[in-house]
Design a protein around this motif. Structure first.
Motif, PDB file in Angstrom:
ATOM      1  N   LEU A   3      -1.288  -3.959   1.283  1.00 50.00           N
ATOM      2  CA  LEU A   3      -0.948  -5.087   2.150  1.00 50.00           C
ATOM      3  C   LEU A   3      -2.208  -5.799   2.625  1.00 50.00           C
ATOM      4  CD1 LEU A   3       1.098  -6.749   3.796  1.00 50.00           C
ATOM      5  CD2 LEU A   3       1.078  -4.939   5.520  1.00 50.00           C
ATOM      6  N   SER A   4      -3.245  -5.047   2.901  1.00 48.21           N
ATOM      7  CA  SER A   4      -4.506  -5.643   3.375  1.00 48.21           C
ATOM      8  C   SER A   4      -5.117  -6.573   2.329  1.00 48.21           C
ATOM      9  CB  SER A   4      -5.509  -4.541   3.745  1.00 48.21           C
ATOM     10  OG  SER A   4      -5.720  -3.668   2.641  1.00 48.21           O
ATOM     11  N   ILE A  13      -2.521 -12.270  13.669  1.00 46.67           N
ATOM     12  CA  ILE A  13      -2.408 -12.115  15.123  1.00 46.67           C
ATOM     13  C   ILE A  13      -2.142 -10.637  15.422  1.00 46.67           C
ATOM     14  CG2 ILE A  13      -1.125 -12.790  17.185  1.00 46.67           C
ATOM     15  CD1 ILE A  13      -0.374 -15.377  15.713  1.00 46.67           C
ATOM     16  N   GLY A  14      -3.062 -10.000  16.117  1.00 47.16           N
ATOM     17  CA  GLY A  14      -2.887  -8.582  16.426  1.00 47.16           C
ATOM     18  C   GLY A  14      -3.255  -7.707  15.238  1.00 47.16           C
ATOM     19  N   SER A  15      -2.673  -6.533  15.179  1.00 47.29           N
ATOM     20  CA  SER A  15      -2.981  -5.567  14.119  1.00 47.29           C
ATOM     21  C   SER A  15      -1.708  -5.196  13.363  1.00 47.29           C
ATOM     22  CB  SER A  15      -3.606  -4.302  14.721  1.00 47.29           C
ATOM     23  OG  SER A  15      -2.711  -3.705  15.647  1.00 47.29           O
ATOM     24  N   TYR A  16      -1.892  -4.507  12.248  1.00 41.41           N
ATOM     25  CA  TYR A  16      -0.751  -4.050  11.458  1.00 41.41           C
ATOM     26  C   TYR A  16      -1.149  -2.798  10.696  1.00 41.41           C
ATOM     27  CZ  TYR A  16      -3.181  -6.182   7.474  1.00 41.41           C
ATOM     28  OH  TYR A  16      -4.105  -6.502   6.514  1.00 41.41           O
ATOM     29  N   SER A  17      -0.165  -2.071  10.207  1.00 42.63           N
ATOM     30  CA  SER A  17      -0.416  -0.850   9.436  1.00 42.63           C
ATOM     31  C   SER A  17      -0.466  -1.185   7.952  1.00 42.63           C
ATOM     32  CB  SER A  17       0.689   0.180   9.702  1.00 42.63           C
ATOM     33  OG  SER A  17       0.732   0.524  11.062  1.00 42.63           O
ATOM     34  N   ASP A  18      -1.534  -0.753   7.296  1.00 40.30           N
ATOM     35  CA  ASP A  18      -1.659  -1.020   5.860  1.00 40.30           C
ATOM     36  C   ASP A  18      -0.653  -0.172   5.086  1.00 40.30           C
ATOM     37  OD1 ASP A  18      -2.647  -2.324   3.697  1.00 40.30           O
ATOM     38  OD2 ASP A  18      -4.571  -1.278   3.634  1.00 40.30           O
ATOM     39  N   THR A  19      -0.199  -0.703   3.965  1.00 43.87           N
ATOM     40  CA  THR A  19       0.783   0.008   3.153  1.00 43.87           C
ATOM     41  C   THR A  19       0.766  -0.558   1.740  1.00 43.87           C
ATOM     42  OG1 THR A  19       3.115   0.689   3.018  1.00 43.87           O
ATOM     43  CG2 THR A  19       2.694  -1.568   3.723  1.00 43.87           C
ATOM     44  N   ASP A  20       1.434   0.099   0.811  1.00 44.29           N
ATOM     45  CA  ASP A  20       1.541  -0.397  -0.561  1.00 44.29           C
ATOM     46  C   ASP A  20       2.662  -1.423  -0.661  1.00 44.29           C
ATOM     47  OD1 ASP A  20      -0.502   1.186  -1.753  1.00 44.29           O
ATOM     48  OD2 ASP A  20       0.841   2.924  -1.702  1.00 44.29           O
ATOM     49  N   VAL A  21       2.397  -2.472  -1.417  1.00 41.61           N
ATOM     50  CA  VAL A  21       3.377  -3.544  -1.619  1.00 41.61           C
ATOM     51  C   VAL A  21       3.611  -3.715  -3.115  1.00 41.61           C
ATOM     52  CG1 VAL A  21       3.834  -6.016  -1.366  1.00 41.61           C
ATOM     53  CG2 VAL A  21       2.781  -4.746   0.511  1.00 41.61           C
ATOM     54  N   LEU A  22       4.891  -3.786  -3.500  1.00 43.99           N
ATOM     55  CA  LEU A  22       5.243  -3.915  -4.920  1.00 43.99           C
ATOM     56  C   LEU A  22       5.599  -5.351  -5.315  1.00 43.99           C
ATOM     57  CD1 LEU A  22       7.467  -0.722  -5.357  1.00 43.99           C
ATOM     58  CD2 LEU A  22       5.007  -0.990  -5.774  1.00 43.99           C
ATOM     59  N   ASP A  23       5.999  -6.180  -4.339  1.00 39.51           N
ATOM     60  CA  ASP A  23       6.398  -7.548  -4.648  1.00 39.51           C
ATOM     61  C   ASP A  23       6.332  -8.377  -3.372  1.00 39.51           C
ATOM     62  OD1 ASP A  23       7.163  -9.621  -6.259  1.00 39.51           O
ATOM     63  OD2 ASP A  23       9.291  -9.126  -6.271  1.00 39.51           O
ATOM     64  N   VAL A  24       6.410  -9.707  -3.537  1.00 41.08           N
ATOM     65  CA  VAL A  24       6.359 -10.634  -2.409  1.00 41.08           C
ATOM     66  C   VAL A  24       7.500 -11.627  -2.537  1.00 41.08           C
ATOM     67  CG1 VAL A  24       5.030 -12.504  -1.354  1.00 41.08           C
ATOM     68  CG2 VAL A  24       3.850 -10.457  -2.147  1.00 41.08           C
ATOM     69  N   THR A  25       8.165 -11.935  -1.422  1.00 41.79           N
ATOM     70  CA  THR A  25       9.236 -12.933  -1.481  1.00 41.79           C
ATOM     71  C   THR A  25       9.504 -13.516  -0.095  1.00 41.79           C
ATOM     72  OG1 THR A  25      11.513 -13.372  -2.192  1.00 41.79           O
ATOM     73  CG2 THR A  25      11.104 -11.266  -1.117  1.00 41.79           C
ATOM     74  N   GLN A  26      10.051 -14.737  -0.072  1.00 39.04           N
ATOM     75  CA  GLN A  26      10.550 -15.334   1.167  1.00 39.04           C
ATOM     76  C   GLN A  26      12.078 -15.455   1.106  1.00 39.04           C
ATOM     77  OE1 GLN A  26       9.255 -19.389   1.740  1.00 39.04           O
ATOM     78  NE2 GLN A  26       9.659 -19.977  -0.388  1.00 39.04           N
ATOM     79  N   ASP A  27      12.660 -14.945   0.022  1.00 36.84           N
ATOM     80  CA  ASP A  27      14.100 -14.995  -0.198  1.00 36.84           C
ATOM     81  C   ASP A  27      14.702 -13.621   0.113  1.00 36.84           C
ATOM     82  OD1 ASP A  27      16.711 -15.153  -1.155  1.00 36.84           O
ATOM     83  OD2 ASP A  27      16.167 -16.360  -2.906  1.00 36.84           O
TER      84      ASP A  27
END
Length: 475
Positions: A3-4, A13-27
């Motif tokens: 994710l990073s 804005i702020g922080s988040y936890s890193d993780t593995d991402v397999l795909d991206v979508t807005q749908d």
């Protein structure tokens, strides 16, 4: 991918936890296990409303504009604005490895992009193309849903082009795509402007919004190639740092000028004048073909292509499906299909056909539903004033009553003496025009162009005007 890595270069804005991402979508319909879901607010649906549901569905994280109290959220100031950069990072920023040539304007984008592609390929370049009719990687064809795809599809196409060894990508850049941020983060080697007339005001609401959306392309271009004959041609690049190159037919104060223009039934000829003079023969008839080929030449010459190679490539052009496309009929009249669906587009095509017509110009046309209603009477008046006969019919009525659309068109025709008939069913309208054709008539089927469908209130049907013509001739 982490994710990073996908959020690299984006203000968080702020922080988040890193993780593995397999795909991206807005749908939300496409979210699957491991997806990154970007919550975009549209006119009728806000992705934030289903963010929690998407995480429950398996999304690795959600990108939001506000704090939703979710453990897997990444907050940014504008999700729509960053979606293009998110997709670019996911695909490895392929556009950085391409020289992007973007064309914007109301009319002429499709033909001009094809001409530029053909010129570059004529000099041995491998070129990708993105546009209204189709997307291409070299000679491989991919279907096109929108003039400019959404960021995920767009970046995916860029990745395929890079993998295939493309050096250039020539693309149509629509005003909606610019306004919606679909090309955010892209840097264009060349941005080119064709013309600007009324269209898409159903979306942009005002002329200023329409104009400003087009200008965004040149704010992100190294070189601007623009039409000095159009009243907006110089205004659209005013006070911008990009290098400006101009082309024109009606003035001598341009970098590239078309002089001694001659119109033929099978094309146009003119002298391309700069610090050289070359004779151009473009095998696509019509006055706008002068502008389209001149724009393509100006872009190619700005890249550094030799003018002799430019002229040679233009002379070999095969044209574009649905753009002043002559349909074989083996009759004593001519049928031409053209995509003209705006007032200016209709005026350009009919005026061009009048210059080569030996008898009547018969225009078969309608207007689209759920779109700018103000252009309907304008198109009616233009068709009536410039044609010898009009057949008013249906285009893509969408959710509207076709009869009501036709009434709007007829308002613009009531004070013009040109004869016309109304045949609401488009197939029957084409048949009427062909059955009543005279020797040497030109029958113009305007509005559908490359489309092979018709959108009716009852749904979408298959409708290819080439097939319709063949069927009528067979009967």
């Amino acid at each position: 991918m982490k994710l990073s890595e996908i959020m690299k270069g984006i203000d968080i804005i702020g922080s988040y936890s890193d993780t593995d991402v397999l795909d991206v979508t807005q749908d939300s319909r496409l979210v699957k296990q491991g997806s990154l879901f970007v919550c975009v607010k549209g006119n009728t649906f806000d992705g934030h409303s289903v963010a929690r549901e998407m995480i429950e569905k398996g999304a690795a994280a959600v990108v939001t504009e506000r704090d939703l109290g979710l453990d897997k959220q990444v907050m940014v100031s504008d999700t729509r604005a960053v979606f293009s950069s998110v997709c670019a990072n996911f695909f490895g920023n392929p556009a950085d490895k391409l020289k992007l040539i973007g064309l914007t304007g109301t009319n002429g984008k499709t033909t001009t992009t094809f001409l530029i592609k053909q010129i570059l390929e004529n000099t041995g370049k491998k070129v990708g193309l993105i546009g209204t009719v189709q997307n291409m990687i070299g000679q491989e064809i991919f279907p096109a849903k929108y003039t400019t795809p959404d960021p995920y599809e767009l970046q995916g196409l860029f990745r395929k082009m890079v993998n295939a060894g493309c050096e250039y990508c020539v693309m149509e850049v629509s005003s909606q795509a610019l306004a919606q941020g679909r090309v955010n983060g892209l840097r264009f080697y060349i941005g080119a402007f064709t013309n600007l007339t009324q269209d898409h005001l159903d979306y942009h609401k005002t002329w200023d919004n329409y104009f400003r959306s087009k200008r965004v392309l040149f704010e992100n271009s190294e070189i601007a190639v623009t039409n000095a004959d159009d009243e907006n041609g110089l205004k659209i690049v005013e006070n911008l740092p990009c290098k400006t190159v101009t082309y024109a037919v009606n003035t001598n104060n341009a970098d590239y000028c078309a002089k001694n223009v001659r119109f033929r039934s099978n094309g146009v000829e003119y002298e391309l004048v700069s610090d050289f003079i070359g004779r151009v023969t473009c095998p696509i008839p019509g006055r706008f073909s002068v502008y389209n080929s001149l724009c393509a030449a100006a872009v190619s010459l700005s890249i550094g292509i030799d003018y002799k190679d430019v002229i040679s490539a233009i002379s070999k052009s095969n044209g574009v499906k649905g753009r002043i496309e002559v349909v074989p009929t083996n009759t004593d009249y001519t049928v031409i299909i053209d995509y003209a669906h705006s007032p200016d587009g209709l005026e350009n095509i009919i005026t061009s056909l009048r210059e080569i017509a030996d008898n009547r110009v018969v225009t078969v046309f309608g207007c689209g539903g759920d779109r700018d209603k103000t252009k309907r009477p304008k198109m009616g008046r233009i068709a009536a004033e410039l044609s010898d006969f009009c057949v008013v019919t249906s285009d893509n009525p969408r959710s509207e009553n076709p009869t009501e659309i036709i009434k709007d068109i007829l308002e613009g025709m009531k004070d013009v003496s040109t004869p016309y008939t109304v045949v609401e069913n488009r197939k029957e309208a084409i048949k009427w025009a062909m059955d009543n054709a005279q020797k040497d008539d030109i029958i113009l089927l305007a509005g559908k162009g490359h489309e092979t469908y018709q959108i009716l209130p009852t749904g979408t049907i298959h409708f290819d005007e080439r097939e319709v013509i063949a069927e009528i001739l067979g009967e």
